[in-house]
Every structure is written in structure tokens, then in C-alpha cells.
Design a protein around this motif. Structure first.
Motif, short mmCIF file in Angstrom:
data_model
loop_
_atom_site.label_atom_id
_atom_site.label_comp_id
_atom_site.label_asym_id
_atom_site.label_seq_id
_atom_site.Cartn_x
_atom_site.Cartn_y
_atom_site.Cartn_z
N SER A 6 0.86 -1.20 0.00
CA SER A 6 0.00 0.00 0.00
C SER A 6 0.89 1.24 0.00
CB SER A 6 -0.89 0.01 1.25
OG SER A 6 -0.10 0.30 2.39
N ILE A 7 0.30 2.36 -0.27
CA ILE A 7 1.05 3.63 -0.24
C ILE A 7 1.63 3.85 1.16
CG2 ILE A 7 -1.12 4.94 0.13
CD1 ILE A 7 0.27 7.33 -1.22
N ILE A 8 0.91 3.40 2.17
CA ILE A 8 1.39 3.58 3.55
C ILE A 8 2.63 2.71 3.78
CG2 ILE A 8 0.78 3.28 5.99
CD1 ILE A 8 -2.19 3.85 5.06
N VAL A 136 -2.66 17.53 5.55
CA VAL A 136 -1.76 17.54 4.39
C VAL A 136 -1.52 16.14 3.83
CG1 VAL A 136 -0.71 19.67 5.19
CG2 VAL A 136 0.44 17.52 5.66
N GLY A 137 -2.16 15.14 4.44
CA GLY A 137 -2.19 13.82 3.84
C GLY A 137 -2.84 13.85 2.46
N VAL A 203 -4.89 5.63 7.51
CA VAL A 203 -6.01 5.50 6.57
C VAL A 203 -5.61 5.97 5.18
CG1 VAL A 203 -8.29 6.43 5.99
CG2 VAL A 203 -7.80 5.76 8.35
N GLU A 204 -5.97 5.18 4.17
CA GLU A 204 -5.91 5.68 2.80
C GLU A 204 -7.34 5.90 2.31
OE1 GLU A 204 -4.19 3.27 -0.39
OE2 GLU A 204 -4.64 4.85 -1.85
N TYR A 205 -7.64 7.11 1.85
CA TYR A 205 -8.93 7.39 1.21
C TYR A 205 -8.78 7.10 -0.27
CZ TYR A 205 -9.83 9.97 5.52
OH TYR A 205 -9.98 10.32 6.84
N PHE A 232 -3.34 9.06 10.88
CA PHE A 232 -3.22 9.95 9.73
C PHE A 232 -4.16 9.45 8.64
CE2 PHE A 232 0.17 6.78 9.50
CZ PHE A 232 -0.04 6.22 8.25
N GLY A 233 -4.42 10.31 7.66
CA GLY A 233 -5.24 9.92 6.52
C GLY A 233 -4.60 10.50 5.29
N LEU A 234 -4.50 9.72 4.24
CA LEU A 234 -3.85 10.26 3.04
C LEU A 234 -4.55 9.81 1.77
CD1 LEU A 234 -2.25 7.63 1.96
CD2 LEU A 234 -0.42 8.41 3.43
#
Lengths: 471, 208
Positions: A6-8, A136-137, A203-205, A232-234
């Protein structure tokens, strides 16, 4: 074949400086933002221990929380405030940190200026002693709020001690109806999964309804990640992100820009990447949201009525609802629409960017704020203010009877002189409707900028979609 | 630098509300300071004091013996909201050394750790029992043993809890976390050198 990541996972793996051997790592921090409320004690701790600031070149400071938003302001603000502003200034100067001071057009709410100046970048780690750093995520950064001790740790080491968080993907599907904003999407999400719905998660949106958002709308969604309990959320960077960033003062330029974009394109989650939790929300039938209680999860559609605690099965939830209704002064079954309001606040790191001001001004154009209602619009930064003035938005606001103010956290933090008086009802574009958040006894209803503007004109909560110019 | 914490014995005050936020723990009026000390006066101030600054008798922490509490029995998602570490500083300045809750908000939990405030997680049913016991026998003390990971209720019943090894160690030893991290200086320098080559845009910023 490598395992899909994942991006995370990708951002995490790239930032590990040292494995501490017990599940924790030292993670490199690419950007550190400071403000006046949570940094003075960290600076004092650093000095007391005789330690130096490791990377002043990656550290940026501005004053936002306690500053006055009066036109023609000085350091003078609430008691204790000037001392905090001066401490920030002296600390930044003595350690060689870039400071966007009062009077500098780059001053503003820390989470508004970090993207605007190109300080926040895709794939970067960014921290700040403020819970809404998650904003800023939106750029594809891993960005989270920290306490003052951690601020001091980052100052001394340019790293943070972290345990890899579990990951959650929140997929927004469908097409957003007209008159429904990004704010409504995130309020609905919180109402659906609760303020502890993503506690501790990264979290990834994702999904088509996220991809369709502008950069500024994405910031509104990521801003409220912390209201879900998320670390965090990005949102994975894409063409929208790159177009937003290119040419910003601290963003890479020339060949470096090309190289950076190439690296950023590779950040998106691989097909088949695993998340520890998955949530899906369809926005096709979403309506404008308004909060009725004292938690961001206490949200309903503008056409709905205040829920009845007696119908709530969970006794703890029932008790919390009763307490919220008592504080907010509402009866179960009351339609949220047509509720009279005393104040309207358009601002905060959730909704003070140029697009938010445009959305509000579109509703206000040619109209007047209801008699007896006080309405404030507080741009998120000096640059937002200047841009709005260039577009004539300030004149729309002032002609409507809004106060056009200097940038800062204003009524969202409630730490400055901008307060809602006890017992008064305010529609706010901010992120928290906690008891006392906008001042002791203040009654806050969270909403989008368009909904807030419409409420200012009507003097009561209205459905902006039925409001001419609102949709 | 936090003091070592091994065992906490004292009065436990019941505050079993869910989602107690940091704005409630320390309202913003008390954040207007550049110091960490003296924040106990602001703890739950909007609940503890009326508009004229007089104590509200119905507020738990104003009642005898709970005003001497060392332990707070809290509800789920305790400490949500703002990142302000002032919330932890105010609890500690008031005399609280341990908060027991079914769950904590992430940033608050970290802030507890950095200051040596024990944040102990027990499940809802156990907390409900503890609340009932302290309401029946307010003056009886409770013991939280960090070493043994065990809470001994005023009625003598014992409840084990689990705590992450690093957190427990930090409490027991009162570690200087920054000092410990600085021992990785060589790894930091190596990371920066490598990363500067891979992601120069992170390290070589345009000056503005």
C-alpha cells in the motif's frame, strides 16, 4: 514477484532509520511544522538538556492559534498570547528556522500554509504539534499530529518513534450530488463509523468519489481524519496533486521536479495491496450534513430530525446523547432545518482555503446576513486572503455583512479573542463541536462553507440546495 | 524526563464518560502559557468551576476524597481531540498518576507515555466493576502495579492488564527517550546521506 504494498507501506519503508527491535522504529521526519502553542515547552526542554536542533532546514514555524484576527493586528492578543508569539519568534531566530511571522503574507494556519507553500510533498513524512496535521495527507504525505514531547524529540533527532500502524482503506464510491461538498462526505463518514471508528489506523482514502475531488476538497477530507481517531489519513498523489504543487515556493523545480514526480507516481497502492480494514461509503444519495450534538459523529442530513436518545439501544451512547442535547439545547425530534442561529464562522484548517471562500461567496452574492447575526470569515492564510481580494470575494463578504478578518485559527481554536458567547448558537465550518470548543457554553453546528453561508443569510439552518445560488 | 513509575496506590475517582476530549480535560484558556507547570488548576475547569470561578460541588474531582485522586477511572476513547500535551501535564499537576480506560485516543496515549502518566487499558466490564466499587467505598485505595501488570481493586479483587513492553519499560525506568534515540546518531547520518541521493528534493530546499 514482490508482495503488493500500500502507499502507507511504501512511505513507511522509505523512512525507517533504525529498528528499535521491539516493533518500534525511528522514522525519519521530512518536514516539521511549529506553532506557538505546542512548541515553546519543547524548545525549553531542548535548551535545558543542552541539545541542538538537528535539521533547522526542514523545520518551519508560524503563529496561528492565539493570534488576533483583527485588521491592523499586532502581537497584542489575549493575555499570555504576546509572550507565546515572541517565544516562537525568538526560538525560530536562535535556531535558524524559517518563520512566517505576523505581517508576512505567508503566515497562516499551519495546515493551510504547508501545502500552499509546497512544504508538504507527496511521499513525505510531516509532523506538527497539532492534531489536524492529517490535513496535508491530501497531497499523499504521511502527516500526523504529535504532542510537545514528540516535538522536542523531532527537534533533537529529526525522527519520531513509531510502531507501524494497522492500515485501513476507506473507499468512497458513487457520484456526489450537486450542492454536496467534501465536508459533507467526511461528516457522513464520521457519523457512520464514529469518532473511534479508525482509532490508531493509518487510513488511505480511495475510490472514484475521492479521485474526483479537487486538491483543496481532499484537504478537507484528510483534515478530519483525526476525528475518526486515525493517526493519519492520506490520498495517493495523482495529476491533480502534481498540478497543485508545481511552482509552489518550496516545491522542487526544474529537473528535480521531474525526478520527484516520477518517484511520486510510484507511490500509489499496488493492486492487491492488503489493508487491515476496509470500509466503503457510497456518496450518491448524500445530503448536506449538519451536526446536532457535541461530537463530530453527531451529524445528520439537513432534512432530518434530532435523534431520540430513548431509541438508542446502547446505554452509554444514550447517556452521551442526553448530555449532548442538554448542552446544545435541543429536543429529540426537532428538525435541524429552520433552527435559528446567532453566529456563523467560516474558517479553520478544515474550510478556509480559497475554494471554501468561493463556495461561501457564491451563496452570499447579492444577499445580506440576517439581522442581529454576527458572521466572520477568516481566510486560512495571507495568500488566501490576497487571492480572495483579487477575485473580489472580500467585497461580497463585507457587502453581505460578514467581518473580513486576518488569517488564523480564530473561532475554531477559541484560544484567541474570537469566541461564541455562552448559550449562543453558531454554524461553523470548523472540525469540532465539543463542549466549550468555541468558548464556554458555545453551541456549535458543524457544516460546509455553503451551508454556513446560507445559514448566515437565513438566520437559521437551511438546505443550501433549495437556496438560490447554493447548488 | 519522566520519573520511574512502579506501583501507584491511591484514591480512584470515577469519570466513566466516553469520548472525553482534551478540550474538556484542559480548556483553552489554560493553554496561554509557555510553561509546563501549574496546569492542574485548569484540569476539567469548565466542569469543576462555575462562571464565577467557584467550585461546582457536583463535580467528581471536587468531592472528598476524590479530590485527592491519584487514579482516574475513565470511559472509552479518553483524550480524543487536540494534540495538546497540556492535557497530560494538567492531570499530573493535579496529582493523577494513572488513567484506566477501555481505550485511549492515539496522540493522548503517546503523550501519557512521554510524561510517565500510566495509561492502563481494561475492558468495559472490569471498569464498570471498578467504578461501582469506588462509588460504594470512595476512601478505599486501589493499586496499579506496573511491574506485575495488575490492578488490585478496593474490594481486593485483582485484574491483570496487558501493556506494550516498550511502554511498560519506559514507565518502570523513566527513560530519557531523546537520549536513547540520539544513540542512533550514526544510523541517522547514514539515512540522511542515502536519502539525500535518492530524494534530493526533501533535503535541498529552495530558499524563500
Amino acid at each position: 514477484m514482490t508482495t503488493p504494498r500500500s502507499i502507507i507501506d511504501k512511505i513507511w519503508d522509505q523512512h525507517v532509520v533504525a529498528d528499535l527491535g521491539d516493533g518500534r522504529v525511528l522514522l525519519h521526519i521530512d518536514r516539521h511544522m511549529l506553532h506557538e502553542v505546542t512548541s515553546p515547552q519543547a524548545y525549553a526542554g531542548l535548551a535545558a538538556a543542552g541539545r541542538r536542533l538537528r535539521r533547522p532546514d526542514l523545520t518551519f514555524a508560524t503563529a496561528d492559534h492565539i493570534v488576533s484576527t483583527e485588521n491592523g493586528r499586532t502581537d497584542d492578543t489575549v493575555p499570555g498570547g504576546p509572550e507565546m508569539i515572541r517565544a516562537l519568534r525568538a526560538n525560530a531566530e536562535s535556531t535558524g528556522v524559517a518563520l512566517f511571522d505576523l505581517g508576512d503574507i505567508r503566515q497562516g494556519i499551519v495546515h493551510v500554509i504547508a501545502p500552499e507553500l509546497g512544504i508538504a510533498l507527496p511521499g513525505a513524512t510531516l509532523v506538527c504539534g497539532d492534531s489536524h496535521t492529517s490535513t496535508v495527507g491530501a497531497l499523499g504525505a504521511m502527516a500526523w499530529g504529535i504532542g510537545t514531547s514528540e516535538v522536542e524529540h523531532v527537534m533533537a533527532t529529526q525522527t519520531a518513534i513509531l510502531r507501524r500502524p494497522p492500515t485501513m482503506r476507506i473507499t468512497f464510491t458513487g457520484t456526489r450530488p450537486a450542492g454536496v461538498s467534501a465536508k459533507d462526505m467526511v461528516l457522513k463518514l464520521i457519523a457512520t463509523i464514529g469518532t473511534a471508528g479508525a482509532t490508531g489506523y493509518g487510513v488511505e482514502y480511495a475510490g472514484p468519489a475521492i479521485r474526483a475531488l479537487s486538491m483543496e476538497e481532499r484537504m478537507t477530507v484528510c483534515n478530519m481524519s483525526v476525528e475518526l481517531g486515525a493517526r493519519f489519513g492520506l490520498i495517493a498523489p495523482d495529476a491533480v496533486t502534481f498540478a497543485y504543487l508545481q511552482g509552489r515556493p518550496f516545491a522542487p523545480a526544474g529537473d528535480l521536479w521531474e525526478r520527484a514526480v516520477e518517484a511520486w507516481r510510484a507511490l500509489a497502492s499496488d493492486p492487491g495491496a492488503r489493508f487491515d480494514a476496509e470500509i466503503e461509503l457510497d456518496v450518491s444519495s448524500l445530503t448536506p450534513q449538519v451536526s446536532w450534538g457535541t461530537s463530530p459523529q453527531d451529524c445528520i442530513g439537513v432534512g432530518e430530525t434530532v435523534p431520540d436518545p430513548e431509541r438508542e439501544a446502547d446505554p452509554k451512547r444514550r447517556q452521551a446523547m442526553r448530555r449532548a442535547l442538554d448542552y446544545i439545547g435541543l429536543e429529540p425530534g426537532t428538525p435541524i432545518r429552520d433552527l435559528p442561529v446567532d453566529m456563523v464562522f467560516i474558517g479553520s484548517c478544515t474550510n478556509s482555503r480559497i475554494e471554501d471562500l468561493r463556495a461561501a461567496a457564491a451563496v452570499l452574492k447579492g444577499r445580506r446576513v440576517a439581522a442581529g447575526l454576527r458572521a466572520l470569515v477568516v481566510p486560512g492564510s495571507g495568500q488566501v486572503r490576497r487571492q480572495a481580494e483579487a477575485e473580489g470575494l472580500d467585497r461580497v463578504f463585507t457587502a453581505a455583512g460578514f467581518e473580513w478578518r486576518e488569517p488564523g485559527c480564530s473561532m475554531c481554536a477559541g484560544m484567541n479573542a474570537d469566541r461564541v458567547p455562552p448559550g449562543k448558537r453558531c454554524v461553523a465550518t470548523s472540525n469540532r463541536n465539543f463542549e466549550g470548543r468555541q468558548g464556554p457554553g458555545a453551541r456549535t453546528h458543524l457544516a460546509s462553507p455553503a451551508t454556513a453561508a446560507a445559514a448566515a443569510v437565513a438566520g437559521r439552518i437551511v438546505d443550501v440546495r433549495s437556496f438560490e445560488g447554493g447548488a | 524526563m519522566p520519573e520511574p513509575v512502579n506501583r501507584i496506590t491511591g484514591i480512584a475517582a470515577p469519570l466513566p464518560r466516553a469520548n472525553v476530549d482534551t478540550d474538556a480535560i484542559i480548556p483553552k484558556a489554560h493553554l496561554l502559557t509557555i510553561h509546563r507547570s501549574g496546569l492542574g488548576a485548569g484540569l476539567f475547569s469548565e466542569w469543576r468551576f462555575d462562571d464565577d470561578g467557584r467550585e461546582r460541588p457536583d463535580s467528581v474531582l471536587n468531592q472528598v476524597p476524590w479530590r485527592e485522586a491519584k487514579i482516574l477511572l475513565a470511559g472509552e476513547n479518553f483524550g480524543c481531540g487536540s494534540s495538546r500535551e497540556h492535557a497530560v501535564w494538567s492531570l499530573m499537576d493535579f496529582g493523577i498518576r494513572c488513567v484506566i480506560a477501555p481505550s485511549f485516543a492515539s496522540i493522548f496515549h503517546e503523550n501519557c507515555q512521554k510524561n510517565g502518566l500510566a495509561a492502563v487499558t481494561l475492558d468495559e466490564a472490569v471498569l464498570a466493576h471498578l467504578v461501582a466499587v469506588v462509588q460504594a467505598t470512595p476512601a478505599a485505595t486501589m493499586t496499579v502495579d506496573i511491574e506485575a501488570c495488575r490492578v488490585t481493586a478496593p474490594d481486593g479483587r485483582e485484574f491483570p492488564f496487558t501493556m506494550d513492553a516498550a511502554r511498560r519499560q519506559a514507565l518502570l525506568e523513566g527513560l530519557d527517550e531523546i537520549g536513547a534515540s540520539l544513540r542512533h546518531d550514526a544510523a541517522m547520518a547514514a539515512f540522511e546521506a542515502r536519502d539525500r541521493a535518492q530524494r534530493p528534493w526533501i533535503h535541498a530546499l529552495p530558499t524563500a
